[in-house]
Write an enzyme that holds these catalytic residues in place. Structure first.
Site, mmCIF file in Angstrom:
data_model
loop_
_atom_site.group_PDB
_atom_site.id
_atom_site.type_symbol
_atom_site.label_atom_id
_atom_site.label_comp_id
_atom_site.label_asym_id
_atom_site.label_seq_id
_atom_site.Cartn_x
_atom_site.Cartn_y
_atom_site.Cartn_z
ATOM 1 N N HIS A 1 0.803 -1.227 0.000
ATOM 2 C CA HIS A 1 0.000 0.000 0.000
ATOM 3 C C HIS A 1 0.832 1.271 0.000
ATOM 4 C CE1 HIS A 1 0.793 -0.519 4.307
ATOM 5 N NE2 HIS A 1 0.643 0.797 4.411
HETATM 6 C C1 UD1 Z 1 -2.480 5.430 5.523
HETATM 7 C C2 UD1 Z 1 -1.194 5.986 6.144
HETATM 8 C C3 UD1 Z 1 -0.081 4.969 6.039
HETATM 9 C C4 UD1 Z 1 -0.509 3.642 6.642
HETATM 10 C C5 UD1 Z 1 -1.805 3.189 5.989
HETATM 11 C C6 UD1 Z 1 -2.281 1.946 6.688
HETATM 12 C C7 UD1 Z 1 -0.781 8.384 5.976
HETATM 13 C C8 UD1 Z 1 -0.019 9.438 5.288
HETATM 14 N N1 UD1 Z 1 -0.749 7.178 5.429
HETATM 15 O O1 UD1 Z 1 -2.254 5.244 4.137
HETATM 16 O O2 UD1 Z 1 1.055 5.429 6.742
HETATM 17 O O3 UD1 Z 1 0.494 2.702 6.419
HETATM 18 O O4 UD1 Z 1 -2.800 4.206 6.155
HETATM 19 O O5 UD1 Z 1 -3.206 1.223 5.983
HETATM 20 O O6 UD1 Z 1 -1.377 8.652 6.984
HETATM 21 N N2 UD1 Z 1 -9.751 4.517 1.569
HETATM 22 C C9 UD1 Z 1 -10.845 3.700 1.567
HETATM 23 N N3 UD1 Z 1 -11.438 3.392 2.766
HETATM 24 C C10 UD1 Z 1 -10.978 3.862 3.949
HETATM 25 C C11 UD1 Z 1 -9.849 4.703 3.945
HETATM 26 C C12 UD1 Z 1 -9.252 5.023 2.748
HETATM 27 O O7 UD1 Z 1 -11.302 3.249 0.523
HETATM 28 O O8 UD1 Z 1 -11.548 3.528 5.003
HETATM 29 C C13 UD1 Z 1 -9.098 4.837 0.282
HETATM 30 C C14 UD1 Z 1 -9.439 6.231 -0.205
HETATM 31 O O9 UD1 Z 1 -9.538 6.175 -1.595
HETATM 32 C C15 UD1 Z 1 -8.207 7.025 0.190
HETATM 33 C C16 UD1 Z 1 -7.102 6.000 0.049
HETATM 34 O O10 UD1 Z 1 -7.694 4.778 0.456
HETATM 35 O O11 UD1 Z 1 -8.022 8.141 -0.626
HETATM 36 C C17 UD1 Z 1 -5.892 6.309 0.912
HETATM 37 O O12 UD1 Z 1 -6.250 6.458 2.287
HETATM 38 P P1 UD1 Z 1 -5.337 7.337 3.290
HETATM 39 O O13 UD1 Z 1 -5.813 7.195 4.668
HETATM 40 O O14 UD1 Z 1 -5.195 8.720 2.758
HETATM 41 O O15 UD1 Z 1 -3.911 6.683 3.125
HETATM 42 P P2 UD1 Z 1 -3.459 5.170 3.147
HETATM 43 O O16 UD1 Z 1 -2.890 4.845 1.823
HETATM 44 O O17 UD1 Z 1 -4.554 4.307 3.669
HETATM 45 N N1 UDP Z 2 -3.318 -6.026 8.724
HETATM 46 C C1 UDP Z 2 -4.555 -6.676 8.831
HETATM 47 N N2 UDP Z 2 -5.187 -7.074 7.684
HETATM 48 C C2 UDP Z 2 -4.650 -6.920 6.450
HETATM 49 C C3 UDP Z 2 -3.383 -6.256 6.363
HETATM 50 C C4 UDP Z 2 -2.764 -5.810 7.515
HETATM 51 O O1 UDP Z 2 -5.049 -6.879 9.931
HETATM 52 O O2 UDP Z 2 -5.266 -7.306 5.455
HETATM 53 C C5 UDP Z 2 -2.669 -5.552 9.966
HETATM 54 C C6 UDP Z 2 -1.288 -6.107 10.216
HETATM 55 O O3 UDP Z 2 -1.342 -7.354 10.873
HETATM 56 C C7 UDP Z 2 -0.686 -5.028 11.097
HETATM 57 C C8 UDP Z 2 -1.296 -3.752 10.557
HETATM 58 O O4 UDP Z 2 -2.469 -4.161 9.831
HETATM 59 O O5 UDP Z 2 -1.090 -5.212 12.444
HETATM 60 C C9 UDP Z 2 -0.350 -3.042 9.638
HETATM 61 O O6 UDP Z 2 -1.005 -2.016 9.023
HETATM 62 P P1 UDP Z 2 -0.629 -1.468 7.574
HETATM 63 O O7 UDP Z 2 0.186 -2.469 6.839
HETATM 64 O O8 UDP Z 2 -1.913 -1.021 6.959
HETATM 65 O O9 UDP Z 2 0.185 -0.145 7.904
HETATM 66 P P2 UDP Z 2 1.719 0.146 8.261
HETATM 67 O O10 UDP Z 2 2.104 -0.765 9.365
HETATM 68 O O11 UDP Z 2 2.518 -0.036 7.019
HETATM 69 O O12 UDP Z 2 1.698 1.573 8.664
#
Ligand code: UD1
Ligand code: UDP
Length: 387
Positions: free
Chosen positions: A211
């Site tokens: 991601h």
């Molecule tokens: C965010 C965090 C990242 C973390 C990740 C965990 C920041 C800068 N990034 O990235 O560090 O590793 O979460 O998963 O804070 N969306 C949905 N449903 C939701 C939320 C988001 O569909 O409930 C989609 C939307 O299109 C949104 C995109 O995901 O624009 C990105 O979501 P966002 O929270 O901005 O960043 P992540 O890529 O999820």
């Molecule tokens: N995780 C989960 N389901 C998934 C993918 C990740 O429960 O399908 C959990 C994972 O075990 C960990 C956390 O989400 O506890 C990590 O989050 P993510 O990879 O979204 O963010 P990051 O750690 O890179 O910020």
């Protein structure tokens, strides 16, 4: 009463705050308010984790939602300010490195409220990563810095942070993992995916998560990764719980052909699925032959589980996972990913269960003991809240 307010917002925050909440309950003189920024709002990225982790619903949900970095961060700041002014906490606790973390920390500190940062000090030294910006800024304005691994202490000291702010306490994410591992073992996911039948040993499979914007927002990089994993998946399935950001891009870049949607139990290829709940994902990782990921948290969890992990990035802010664990940083070039994966599969090592120092399931109890001690000594700072 000591008044604390904690902020969560995105998936990796929930498993970090859950053990803290549990510990806080042991102190009758601490009153606590849990605020959800609403950065993640789908059940698959947020709601389901509250059930899996036994967390009560947030006391406040700011419902800030998605947006550009500026819009999302500003929206969270705008919406949390009145909550802080109304609740008047002595301290705000933030975790990790997401936009909700810096937004809440910055708002609090400008109101004169102290901030404690859990998972402080990690550095990838890559300022193109949004999380690196969030980490550095949050650390710079926090009064208490709770660190997961030795590298974090060294990073903070190099940046001139005084010793008395830094506490090496271990890893709350591993507190959650150790607490929930037995429960995860009862998840039906392995049977549902057809890799285990009637309690027999699992047949080999891999797990992929992606991601990071640097991997999934660039069509060439995403194509390279999927090509490599697809080649690896010729012989066994690689399960791919897809983050919504990644799914959207796979669709818009026309890369769906790399995903195998067959439902046969003995399928191979990259098997796409919705993001998994915490317990299902923990169970899946625990039995995997190999995990390929760009997640920060998954690098740590595979270290604690002793499962081989290839990190599809050029760097990690979590070097303990390489030094003490089973993590290798392999970048995103297809040849390198495949060579490293094949080497792991051809030379299966005995599963390591060495964990970095203090990744022992007790980080939250250390943190809350320190918070309690510090806050008990101070008079409530309610009158210190600036408007
Ligand atoms: C965010 C965090 C990242 C973390 C990740 C965990 C920041 C800068 N990034 O990235 O560090 O590793 O979460 O998963 O804070 N969306 C949905 N449903 C939701 C939320 C988001 O569909 O409930 C989609 C939307 O299109 C949104 C995109 O995901 O624009 C990105 O979501 P966002 O929270 O901005 O960043 P992540 O890529 O999820
Ligand atoms: N995780 C989960 N389901 C998934 C993918 C990740 O429960 O399908 C959990 C994972 O075990 C960990 C956390 O989400 O506890 C990590 O989050 P993510 O990879 O979204 O963010 P990051 O750690 O890179 O910020």
């Amino acid at each position: 009463m000591i008044k604390l307010l904690s902020v969560v917002g995105a998936r990796p925050n929930f498993m970090k705050i859950a053990p803290i909440m549990r510990e806080l309950n042991r102190f009758p003189d601490i009153e606590h308010c849990l605020v959800h920024s609403g950065q993640h709002y789908d059940d698959l990225l947020s709601g389901n984790f509250f059930a899996d982790l036994g967390l009560h619903k947030p006391d406040v949900n700011l419902e800030a939602g998605s947006g550009s970095h500026a819009v999302q961060t500003a929206e969270i700041m705008r919406r949390i300010e009145p909550v802080l002014l109304d609740y008047k906490p002595q301290m705000v606790v933030v975790v990790g490195d997401v936009n909700s973390t810096i937004a809440a920390a910055l708002t609090a500190v400008k109101l004169g409220i102290d901030v404690a940062h859990i998972e402080a000090g990690l550095r990838s030294f890559d300022m193109t990563m949004p999380e690196e910006i969030n980490r550095k800024l949050t650390d710079a304005i926090s009064s208490l810095l709770f660190v997961t691994e030795q590298s974090g202490v060294e990073n903070l000291k190099r940046e001139g942070v005084p010793d008395e702010k830094i506490f090496l306490v271990g890893n709350v994410m591993i507190d959650s993992l150790l607490r929930h591992r037995d429960q995860a073992a009862k998840s039906p996911i392995l049977d549902r995916l057809g890799v285990r039948r009637n309690g027999s040993a699992c047949r080999p499979y891999g797990v992929l998560t992606l991601h990071r914007p640097s991997n999934v927002d660039d069509p060439k990089t995403l194509l390279g990764i999927l090509t490599a994993v697809n080649a690896l998946a010729a012989e066994f399935p690689v399960f791919f719980p897809i983050h919504p950001r990644t799914r959207k891009n796979i669709e818009s870049f026309g890369l769906m052909r790399y995903l195998n949607d067959a439902s046969a139990a003995d399928r191979v290829g990259i098997v796409p699925m919705d993001p998994l709940g915490y317990l299902d994902f923990l169970s899946l990782n625990d039995h995997a032959r190999i995990v390929l990921t760009d997640s920060g948290g998954v690098q740590e969890e595979t270290t604690a589980l002793g499962v081989p992990c290839l990190t599809l990035r050029e760097n990690t802010e979590r070097p303990a996972t390489v030094e003490h664990g089973s993590n290798q940083i392999v970048g995103v070039k297809p040849d390198r990913i495949l060579a490293a994966a094949r080497s792991i599969l051809q030379n299966p090592a005995a599963r390591r269960s060495q964990r970095p120092p203090l990744w022992d399931g007790k980080a939250a109890s250390r943190i809350v003991a320190i918070l309690h001690e510090q806050l008990r000594r101070e008079a409530p700072r309610v009158s210190g809240v600036r408007s």
